[in-house]
Write a protein that holds these residues in place. Sequence first.
Motif, PDB file in Angstrom:
ATOM      1  N   LYS A   1      13.493   2.009 -39.100  1.00 17.60           N
ATOM      2  CA  LYS A   1      13.282   0.858 -39.869  1.00 17.60           C
ATOM      3  C   LYS A   1      13.021  -0.389 -39.247  1.00 17.60           C
ATOM      4  CE  LYS A   1      17.535  -1.260 -40.223  1.00 17.60           C
ATOM      5  NZ  LYS A   1      18.982  -1.672 -40.434  1.00 17.60           N
ATOM      6  N   ARG A   2      11.914  -0.450 -37.639  1.00 19.20           N
ATOM      7  CA  ARG A   2      11.585  -1.504 -36.967  1.00 19.20           C
ATOM      8  C   ARG A   2      10.346  -1.583 -37.705  1.00 19.20           C
ATOM      9  NH1 ARG A   2      11.285  -1.857 -31.851  1.00 19.20           N
ATOM     10  NH2 ARG A   2      10.033  -3.050 -31.837  1.00 19.20           N
ATOM     11  N   MET A   3       9.543   0.048 -38.159  1.00 12.08           N
ATOM     12  CA  MET A   3       8.067  -0.028 -37.862  1.00 12.08           C
ATOM     13  C   MET A   3       7.986   0.389 -39.123  1.00 12.08           C
ATOM     14  SD  MET A   3       8.083   3.208 -35.139  1.00 12.08           S
ATOM     15  CE  MET A   3       8.497   2.362 -34.156  1.00 12.08           C
TER      16      MET A   3
ATOM     17  N   LEU B   1       5.951   7.365 -28.927  1.00  9.71           N
ATOM     18  CA  LEU B   1       6.276   6.264 -28.017  1.00  9.71           C
ATOM     19  C   LEU B   1       7.488   5.634 -27.720  1.00  9.71           C
ATOM     20  CD1 LEU B   1       2.321   5.134 -29.103  1.00  9.71           C
ATOM     21  CD2 LEU B   1       2.976   6.892 -26.973  1.00  9.71           C
ATOM     22  N   VAL B   2       8.104   5.475 -28.886  1.00 13.98           N
ATOM     23  CA  VAL B   2       9.360   4.783 -28.860  1.00 13.98           C
ATOM     24  C   VAL B   2      10.524   5.913 -28.526  1.00 13.98           C
ATOM     25  CG1 VAL B   2      10.895   3.834 -30.320  1.00 13.98           C
ATOM     26  CG2 VAL B   2       8.728   2.894 -30.724  1.00 13.98           C
TER      27      VAL B   2
ATOM     28  N   GLY C   1      -1.229  10.250 -47.253  1.00 15.38           N
ATOM     29  CA  GLY C   1       0.244  10.044 -47.189  1.00 15.38           C
ATOM     30  C   GLY C   1       0.578  11.223 -45.663  1.00 15.38           C
ATOM     31  N   GLY C   2      -0.758  11.659 -46.040  1.00 12.83           N
ATOM     32  CA  GLY C   2      -0.507  12.604 -44.348  1.00 12.83           C
ATOM     33  C   GLY C   2      -0.760  11.504 -43.000  1.00 12.83           C
ATOM     34  N   SER C   3      -1.689  10.801 -43.308  1.00  7.85           N
ATOM     35  CA  SER C   3      -1.856   9.998 -42.644  1.00  7.85           C
ATOM     36  C   SER C   3      -0.806   8.995 -42.336  1.00  7.85           C
ATOM     37  CB  SER C   3      -3.354   9.186 -42.525  1.00  7.85           C
ATOM     38  OG  SER C   3      -3.206   8.337 -43.717  1.00  7.85           O
ATOM     39  N   TYR C   4      -0.289   8.142 -43.103  1.00 10.30           N
ATOM     40  CA  TYR C   4       0.986   7.873 -42.720  1.00 10.30           C
ATOM     41  C   TYR C   4       1.748   8.249 -41.968  1.00 10.30           C
ATOM     42  CZ  TYR C   4       4.854   5.495 -43.651  1.00 10.30           C
ATOM     43  OH  TYR C   4       6.749   4.382 -43.589  1.00 10.30           O
ATOM     44  N   PHE C   5       2.460   9.333 -42.170  1.00  2.28           N
ATOM     45  CA  PHE C   5       2.997  10.315 -41.629  1.00  2.28           C
ATOM     46  C   PHE C   5       2.353  10.631 -39.849  1.00  2.28           C
ATOM     47  CE2 PHE C   5       5.012  11.374 -46.004  1.00  2.28           C
ATOM     48  CZ  PHE C   5       5.699  10.595 -45.240  1.00  2.28           C
ATOM     49  N   LEU C   6       1.384  10.900 -40.197  1.00  4.89           N
ATOM     50  CA  LEU C   6       0.995  11.245 -38.532  1.00  4.89           C
ATOM     51  C   LEU C   6       0.805   9.522 -37.821  1.00  4.89           C
ATOM     52  CD1 LEU C   6      -1.121  13.036 -36.260  1.00  4.89           C
ATOM     53  CD2 LEU C   6      -2.944  11.790 -37.530  1.00  4.89           C
ATOM     54  N   PHE C   7       1.143   8.806 -38.268  1.00  4.44           N
ATOM     55  CA  PHE C   7       0.193   7.518 -37.838  1.00  4.44           C
ATOM     56  C   PHE C   7       2.328   7.136 -37.062  1.00  4.44           C
ATOM     57  CE2 PHE C   7      -2.996   5.370 -39.359  1.00  4.44           C
ATOM     58  CZ  PHE C   7      -4.475   5.881 -39.028  1.00  4.44           C
ATOM     59  N   MET C   8       3.031   7.536 -38.087  1.00  7.29           N
ATOM     60  CA  MET C   8       4.203   6.945 -37.757  1.00  7.29           C
ATOM     61  C   MET C   8       4.736   7.823 -37.034  1.00  7.29           C
ATOM     62  SD  MET C   8       6.612   5.141 -39.384  1.00  7.29           S
ATOM     63  CE  MET C   8       7.786   4.371 -39.990  1.00  7.29           C
ATOM     64  N   ASP C   9       5.226   9.126 -36.900  1.00  8.28           N
ATOM     65  CA  ASP C   9       5.304  10.280 -35.763  1.00  8.28           C
ATOM     66  C   ASP C   9       4.383   9.741 -34.957  1.00  8.28           C
ATOM     67  OD1 ASP C   9       6.466  12.021 -37.326  1.00  8.28           O
ATOM     68  OD2 ASP C   9       4.544  13.495 -37.752  1.00  8.28           O
TER      69      ASP C   9
ATOM     70  N   HIS D   1      11.207   4.285 -24.438  1.00  7.66           N
ATOM     71  CA  HIS D   1      13.111   5.097 -24.153  1.00  7.66           C
ATOM     72  C   HIS D   1      13.913   5.331 -23.185  1.00  7.66           C
ATOM     73  CE1 HIS D   1      17.490   3.683 -25.471  1.00  7.66           C
ATOM     74  NE2 HIS D   1      17.221   5.511 -25.715  1.00  7.66           N
ATOM     75  N   GLY D   2      12.754   6.952 -22.935  1.00  6.55           N
ATOM     76  CA  GLY D   2      13.784   7.636 -22.140  1.00  6.55           C
ATOM     77  C   GLY D   2      13.371   6.799 -20.519  1.00  6.55           C
ATOM     78  N   GLU D   3      12.028   6.350 -20.561  1.00  6.56           N
ATOM     79  CA  GLU D   3      10.986   6.113 -19.150  1.00  6.56           C
ATOM     80  C   GLU D   3      12.529   5.063 -18.834  1.00  6.56           C
ATOM     81  OE1 GLU D   3       9.145   7.128 -17.544  1.00  6.56           O
ATOM     82  OE2 GLU D   3       9.069   8.936 -18.165  1.00  6.56           O
ATOM     83  N   LYS D   4      12.539   3.886 -20.112  1.00  8.02           N
ATOM     84  CA  LYS D   4      14.026   2.465 -19.530  1.00  8.02           C
ATOM     85  C   LYS D   4      15.024   3.799 -18.978  1.00  8.02           C
ATOM     86  CE  LYS D   4      11.580  -0.665 -22.588  1.00  8.02           C
ATOM     87  NZ  LYS D   4      12.031  -1.418 -23.814  1.00  8.02           N
ATOM     88  N   LYS D   5      15.553   4.537 -19.336  1.00  7.19           N
ATOM     89  CA  LYS D   5      16.302   5.519 -18.907  1.00  7.19           C
ATOM     90  C   LYS D   5      16.881   5.718 -17.424  1.00  7.19           C
ATOM     91  CE  LYS D   5      19.606   7.222 -22.820  1.00  7.19           C
ATOM     92  NZ  LYS D   5      19.983   7.999 -23.359  1.00  7.19           N
TER      93      LYS D   5
END
Length: 91
Positions: free
Chosen positions: A14-16, A69-70, A56-64, A74-78
Amino acid sequence: MMLPSFRLYHFAVKRMWRRMLLLTLLFWAGVCGGYALVNDNAIWQEYGWWFPLMMGGSYFLFMDVSLMLVMLRHGEKKKWKRYRLKNKFEE
């Protein structure tokens, strides 16, 4: 293997999604501009139906990549919180 929670994944998407869409459009605007300058031809005339698929493929690649990274951050913060708590209790 780290399995992210659905809430974290949904919140991140939702954020990105708008930023990734803008990144994709700017990336492909640059590619189209460079292609037009070099070849005196529009890229969509050369590649036809492959061009929207590439976008479309590059959009999903950037999103993935962004979601990965998020999730890693998040795992590192835990881990950091666990480490801090452990050290506080040892004192």
